[in-house]
Design a protein around this motif. Structure first.
Motif, PDB file in Angstrom:
ATOM      1  N   PHE A 172     -92.123 -79.537 -19.025  1.00  0.00           N
ATOM      2  CA  PHE A 172     -92.371 -80.114 -17.705  1.00  0.00           C
ATOM      3  C   PHE A 172     -93.105 -79.111 -16.841  1.00  0.00           C
ATOM      4  O   PHE A 172     -92.663 -77.967 -16.676  1.00  0.00           O
ATOM      5  CB  PHE A 172     -91.062 -80.516 -17.031  1.00  0.00           C
ATOM      6  CG  PHE A 172     -90.686 -81.938 -17.302  1.00  0.00           C
ATOM      7  CD1 PHE A 172     -91.174 -82.962 -16.509  1.00  0.00           C
ATOM      8  CD2 PHE A 172     -89.868 -82.246 -18.366  1.00  0.00           C
ATOM      9  CE1 PHE A 172     -90.845 -84.275 -16.765  1.00  0.00           C
ATOM     10  CE2 PHE A 172     -89.529 -83.551 -18.632  1.00  0.00           C
ATOM     11  CZ  PHE A 172     -90.024 -84.572 -17.836  1.00  0.00           C
ATOM     12  N   VAL A 173     -94.211 -79.544 -16.307  1.00  0.00           N
ATOM     13  CA  VAL A 173     -95.024 -78.694 -15.447  1.00  0.00           C
ATOM     14  C   VAL A 173     -94.884 -79.191 -14.019  1.00  0.00           C
ATOM     15  O   VAL A 173     -95.125 -80.370 -13.725  1.00  0.00           O
ATOM     16  CB  VAL A 173     -96.509 -78.720 -15.879  1.00  0.00           C
ATOM     17  CG1 VAL A 173     -97.320 -77.744 -15.025  1.00  0.00           C
ATOM     18  CG2 VAL A 173     -96.634 -78.362 -17.352  1.00  0.00           C
ATOM     19  N   THR A 174     -94.489 -78.297 -13.143  1.00  0.00           N
ATOM     20  CA  THR A 174     -94.352 -78.661 -11.736  1.00  0.00           C
ATOM     21  C   THR A 174     -94.863 -77.512 -10.889  1.00  0.00           C
ATOM     22  O   THR A 174     -95.306 -76.472 -11.412  1.00  0.00           O
ATOM     23  CB  THR A 174     -92.889 -78.998 -11.392  1.00  0.00           C
ATOM     24  OG1 THR A 174     -92.824 -79.538 -10.074  1.00  0.00           O
ATOM     25  CG2 THR A 174     -91.977 -77.794 -11.513  1.00  0.00           C
ATOM     26  N   THR A 175     -94.825 -77.665  -9.587  1.00  0.00           N
ATOM     27  CA  THR A 175     -95.338 -76.662  -8.655  1.00  0.00           C
ATOM     28  C   THR A 175     -94.317 -76.429  -7.555  1.00  0.00           C
ATOM     29  O   THR A 175     -93.387 -77.237  -7.365  1.00  0.00           O
ATOM     30  CB  THR A 175     -96.657 -77.138  -8.024  1.00  0.00           C
ATOM     31  OG1 THR A 175     -96.392 -78.320  -7.247  1.00  0.00           O
ATOM     32  CG2 THR A 175     -97.697 -77.455  -9.091  1.00  0.00           C
ATOM     33  N   PRO A 176     -94.450 -75.345  -6.810  1.00  0.00           N
ATOM     34  CA  PRO A 176     -93.522 -75.120  -5.696  1.00  0.00           C
ATOM     35  C   PRO A 176     -93.492 -76.279  -4.708  1.00  0.00           C
ATOM     36  O   PRO A 176     -92.466 -76.520  -4.055  1.00  0.00           O
ATOM     37  CB  PRO A 176     -94.068 -73.836  -5.048  1.00  0.00           C
ATOM     38  CG  PRO A 176     -94.730 -73.118  -6.175  1.00  0.00           C
ATOM     39  CD  PRO A 176     -95.361 -74.208  -7.008  1.00  0.00           C
ATOM     40  N   ALA A 177     -94.592 -76.985  -4.593  1.00  0.00           N
ATOM     41  CA  ALA A 177     -94.643 -78.100  -3.640  1.00  0.00           C
ATOM     42  C   ALA A 177     -93.974 -79.352  -4.187  1.00  0.00           C
ATOM     43  O   ALA A 177     -93.601 -80.238  -3.408  1.00  0.00           O
ATOM     44  CB  ALA A 177     -96.092 -78.399  -3.268  1.00  0.00           C
ATOM     45  N   ARG A 178     -93.815 -79.445  -5.519  1.00  0.00           N
ATOM     46  CA  ARG A 178     -93.342 -80.698  -6.109  1.00  0.00           C
ATOM     47  C   ARG A 178     -92.057 -80.558  -6.922  1.00  0.00           C
ATOM     48  O   ARG A 178     -91.540 -81.557  -7.425  1.00  0.00           O
ATOM     49  CB  ARG A 178     -94.432 -81.277  -7.044  1.00  0.00           C
ATOM     50  CG  ARG A 178     -95.792 -81.497  -6.398  1.00  0.00           C
ATOM     51  CD  ARG A 178     -95.756 -82.575  -5.331  1.00  0.00           C
ATOM     52  NE  ARG A 178     -95.329 -83.835  -5.856  1.00  0.00           N
ATOM     53  CZ  ARG A 178     -96.151 -84.732  -6.428  1.00  0.00           C
ATOM     54  NH1 ARG A 178     -97.440 -84.459  -6.549  1.00  0.00           N
ATOM     55  NH2 ARG A 178     -95.682 -85.887  -6.856  1.00  0.00           N
ATOM     56  N   TYR A 179     -91.523 -79.355  -7.068  1.00  0.00           N
ATOM     57  CA  TYR A 179     -90.428 -79.149  -8.011  1.00  0.00           C
ATOM     58  C   TYR A 179     -89.160 -79.925  -7.638  1.00  0.00           C
ATOM     59  O   TYR A 179     -88.343 -80.248  -8.506  1.00  0.00           O
ATOM     60  CB  TYR A 179     -90.104 -77.658  -8.143  1.00  0.00           C
ATOM     61  CG  TYR A 179     -89.261 -77.084  -7.021  1.00  0.00           C
ATOM     62  CD1 TYR A 179     -87.880 -76.985  -7.127  1.00  0.00           C
ATOM     63  CD2 TYR A 179     -89.860 -76.644  -5.847  1.00  0.00           C
ATOM     64  CE1 TYR A 179     -87.117 -76.458  -6.103  1.00  0.00           C
ATOM     65  CE2 TYR A 179     -89.116 -76.127  -4.811  1.00  0.00           C
ATOM     66  CZ  TYR A 179     -87.731 -76.018  -4.939  1.00  0.00           C
ATOM     67  OH  TYR A 179     -86.986 -75.507  -3.925  1.00  0.00           O
ATOM     68  N   ALA A 180     -88.983 -80.232  -6.364  1.00  0.00           N
ATOM     69  CA  ALA A 180     -87.766 -80.930  -5.939  1.00  0.00           C
ATOM     70  C   ALA A 180     -87.965 -82.434  -5.812  1.00  0.00           C
ATOM     71  O   ALA A 180     -87.049 -83.146  -5.397  1.00  0.00           O
ATOM     72  CB  ALA A 180     -87.280 -80.364  -4.601  1.00  0.00           C
ATOM     73  N   ASP A 181     -89.134 -82.942  -6.193  1.00  0.00           N
ATOM     74  CA  ASP A 181     -89.393 -84.385  -6.094  1.00  0.00           C
ATOM     75  C   ASP A 181     -88.378 -85.170  -6.920  1.00  0.00           C
ATOM     76  O   ASP A 181     -88.037 -84.792  -8.057  1.00  0.00           O
ATOM     77  CB  ASP A 181     -90.800 -84.716  -6.589  1.00  0.00           C
ATOM     78  CG  ASP A 181     -91.876 -84.276  -5.607  1.00  0.00           C
ATOM     79  OD1 ASP A 181     -91.518 -83.745  -4.541  1.00  0.00           O
ATOM     80  OD2 ASP A 181     -93.077 -84.450  -5.930  1.00  0.00           O
ATOM     81  N   GLN A 182     -87.922 -86.267  -6.372  1.00  0.00           N
ATOM     82  CA  GLN A 182     -86.910 -87.066  -7.055  1.00  0.00           C
ATOM     83  C   GLN A 182     -87.419 -87.591  -8.388  1.00  0.00           C
ATOM     84  O   GLN A 182     -86.665 -87.657  -9.370  1.00  0.00           O
ATOM     85  CB  GLN A 182     -86.493 -88.253  -6.175  1.00  0.00           C
ATOM     86  CG  GLN A 182     -85.373 -89.098  -6.764  1.00  0.00           C
ATOM     87  CD  GLN A 182     -84.120 -88.298  -7.010  1.00  0.00           C
ATOM     88  OE1 GLN A 182     -83.651 -87.570  -6.127  1.00  0.00           O
ATOM     89  NE2 GLN A 182     -83.552 -88.416  -8.212  1.00  0.00           N
TER      90      GLN A 182
END
Length: 610
Positions: A172-182
């Protein structure tokens, strides 16, 4: 390359049985997508992996729009195999990157059979699977760059979910801006529930975010049950931005993730460990999802059966109505009996048979000499009355069935043929044919019953039509088939007709003939109304197609048993009762992952039987 096949025929057969049952079964509209997803996962991943536990692993790289998945894949391989975009969705076509030695496996119909393959640059908006072969990836592991799972394109989102369900390993690739997205955590919670191997890449991590985000991400993963999952961080590169054509992230930035994947690809035991753990969790998850479908299937069956029963009762009532209307003289109106009296007469009936017989023959003379006679009128009146009762009952039943369906299943009725609101278009012809066939059967019965010359002579004296009409009158004047001098519900004229029959055949024989004729008529009526009722099966039959809820439940039970007993070779190790008890505890808890971990801890990761 020749693949080693794990010997699990019982598991394969049982799980394939579940797959076929779900695929062939009609389910409510709101759960049909879930059923399709289950079938896709079984086809795309579970069945191929069960058939070949040692096949190369498939690592699916998934993530949010713009998280840098394609840039990451290119950097890992130092080759531009995936094309990052700037227009959402940024990843349009799934790209599978494999070593040439593994290409045959990933091009085979055993892997993602529902997706067509392409091998060129391809159409970036296509939903075909583009397969890229390169020696920059080691044998034993393939990377699949999936479409964005939060894409604005519904088709891309569905494809991303399908590809993730076919993975041995999720990256899973995420970013600091999106890591907590539901939405991210919906997938990660699903991964935790299935026990799938997960690696999380926190991409584009700037200095400020690095102070808090990695720790917060690990905390959230621990809370989600993913404490054993690895988190890789990739710093933000300002001059690259993840989008510039022909440039890659520095090797040192992606080296930890590449080393992790390379080690996994080169370690046969580790690959088997990942594959076994993931497929066990996938089977457990799929069977639990099927069990959830069983309840909906059961409710649908109950609804369809209740609607069937209600419509059946309406047509049964219509059938009863016709039977009641043709019993106890209800069909024999006074004008019908007056015409019959003109035919046969009633004088001297009880004074002596011989005089009455001669008088009756004389009375019928006009019929044979061509003079006007009311016999045909009697016969026509009876036919017309019976025909009208049948048609009216069929129309009434159809109207009531249509109204009832609209009241309890308006959507079902909206899709139905409006012709169901009426009886069959040829109901009048059907009813007329029924009457003719019944009359012909009575003629045949009279002829078959006349055994001796004396009986046949008397039938000829009266005329076969007269005797047939007399039998019809006896049927319609009888009470539940009981005849005799004590019954005279339809009046003296009907009784005279009965007496006429008795002078020919005898009372007991007439009693039997009336019963048989009544039963014959009832059977024909039952068949006609059953055929009318069967038209409504076009509404309920589609709801009952495929496996029943009980069959789905049994298929799931058999698959669970096969997986529990065979998937990891439990039956081959009876000499370890203590371990067996722990394994049985794992079964009772319903956790195949617990079973796998128990065996792995007991025999060691190097034991190929595990």
């Amino acid at each position: 390359m020749e693949w080693v096949t794990t010997q699990t025929p019982d598991v394969l057969e049982a799980v394939r049985g579940v797959r076929n049952a779900v695929a062939d079964t009609a389910l409510p509209v709101d759960v049909a997508p879930e059923a399709r997803a289950i079938v896709n996962q079984l086809d795309d991943y579970v069945l191929p992996r069960l058939a070949n536990l040692d096949a190369p692993l498939l690592a699916v790289i998934g993530g949010s729009t713009g998280s840098g998945k394609s840039t990451l894949v290119n950097a890992l391989l130092r080759e531009r195999v995936s094309h990052p975009g700037v227009i959402r969705p940024t990843t349009r076509q799934p790209v599978l990157v494999a070593n040439p030695g593994d290409a045959d496996w990933f091009n085979s119909p055993q892997v993602l059979p529902g997706l067509a393959r392409s091998h060129g640059a391809g159409d970036e908006q296509s939903t075909t699977l583009r397969v890229v072969e390169t020696h920059r990836i080691p044998e034993g592991l393939a990377l699949l760059d999936a479409p964005d799972f939060d894409s604005i394109d519904d088709q891309n989102r569905a494809l991303a979910s399908q590809l993730l369900a076919a993975a041995d390993l999720w990256i899973f690739v995420t970013t600091p801006a999106r890591y907590a997205d539901q939405l991210v955590w919906n997938f990660l919670h699903d991964a935790a529930g299935r026990g799938i191997e997960v690696a999380v890449v926190l991409n584009r991590l700037d200095d400020k975010a690095a102070e808090t985000v990695p720790d917060d991400l690990r905390r959230m993963m621990n809370d989600a049950g993913l404490s054993r999952s690895t988190v890789f961080t990739v710093p933000f590169v300002a001059d690259l931005g993840g989008e510039q054509v022909g440039e890659f992230l520095g090797e040192e930035l992606v080296a930890p993730l590449r080393d992790y994947l390379t080690a996994l690809a080169q370690d046969t035991v580790a690959r088997r460990d990942v594959a076994g753990k993931t497929v066990a969790g996938a089977v457990e998850s799929v069977l639990a999802r099927v069990e959830a479908l069983v309840g909906r299937r059961e409710r649908q069956e109950n609804f369809a059966n209740q609607l069937d029963e209600a419509i059946h009762e309406l047509y049964t009532a219509a059938n009863r109505h016709v039977i009641d209307a043709t019993s106890d003289g209800k069909l024999l109106r006074s004008e019908v009996m007056d015409r019959w009296q003109d035919v046969i007469g009633t004088s001297d009936v009880f004074r002596g048979f011989e005089r009455w017989f001669s008088s009756a023959v004389d009375k019928l003379g006009s019929f044979f000499t061509g003079e006007p006679a009311p016999l045909r009128e009697v016969e026509t009146e009876i036919e017309t009355g019976l025909h009208a009762v049948i048609v009216d009952a069929a129309e009434t039943a159809a109207g009531r069935a249509w109204s009832h369906t609209g009241a309890i299943a308006p959507d079902l009725r909206a899709d139905a043929d409006p012709a169901l609101a009426r009886a069959s278009t040829d109901i009048s012809a059907q009813a007329a044919q029924l009457v003719r066939d019944w009359q012909q059967a009575m003629v045949q019965r009279i002829q078959d019953t006349a055994g001796d010359k004396r009986q046949r002579a008397r039938i000829m004296s009266f005329g076969l039509n007269v005797v047939t009409v007399a039998l019809m009158l006896a049927v319609f004047a009888s009470t539940a088939g009981i005849t005799g001098g004590e019954v005279a519900i339809a009046g003296g004229s009907a009784v005279v007709g009965q007496k006429l029959l008795e002078t020919i055949f005898g009372e007991d024989t007439v009693r039997r003939m009336v019963v048989e004729a009544r039963e014959d008529l009832n059977q024909r009526l039952g068949e006609l109304f059953a055929a009318e009722r069967d038209r409504y099966h076009e509404l309920t039959d589609p709801l009952l197609e495929g496996a029943t809820a009980d069959q789905l439940r049994e298929a799931t039970r058999q698959a669970k048993r096969a997986v529990d007993v065979r998937l990891l070779g439990i039956e081959e190790k009876p000499q370890l009762p203590a371990v067996q008890e722990d394994v049985e505890d794992s079964f009772e808890r319903g956790t195949l992952r617990g079973l796998f971990d128990q065996l792995r801890g007991t025999f060691g990761k190097g034991d190929n039987d595990v």
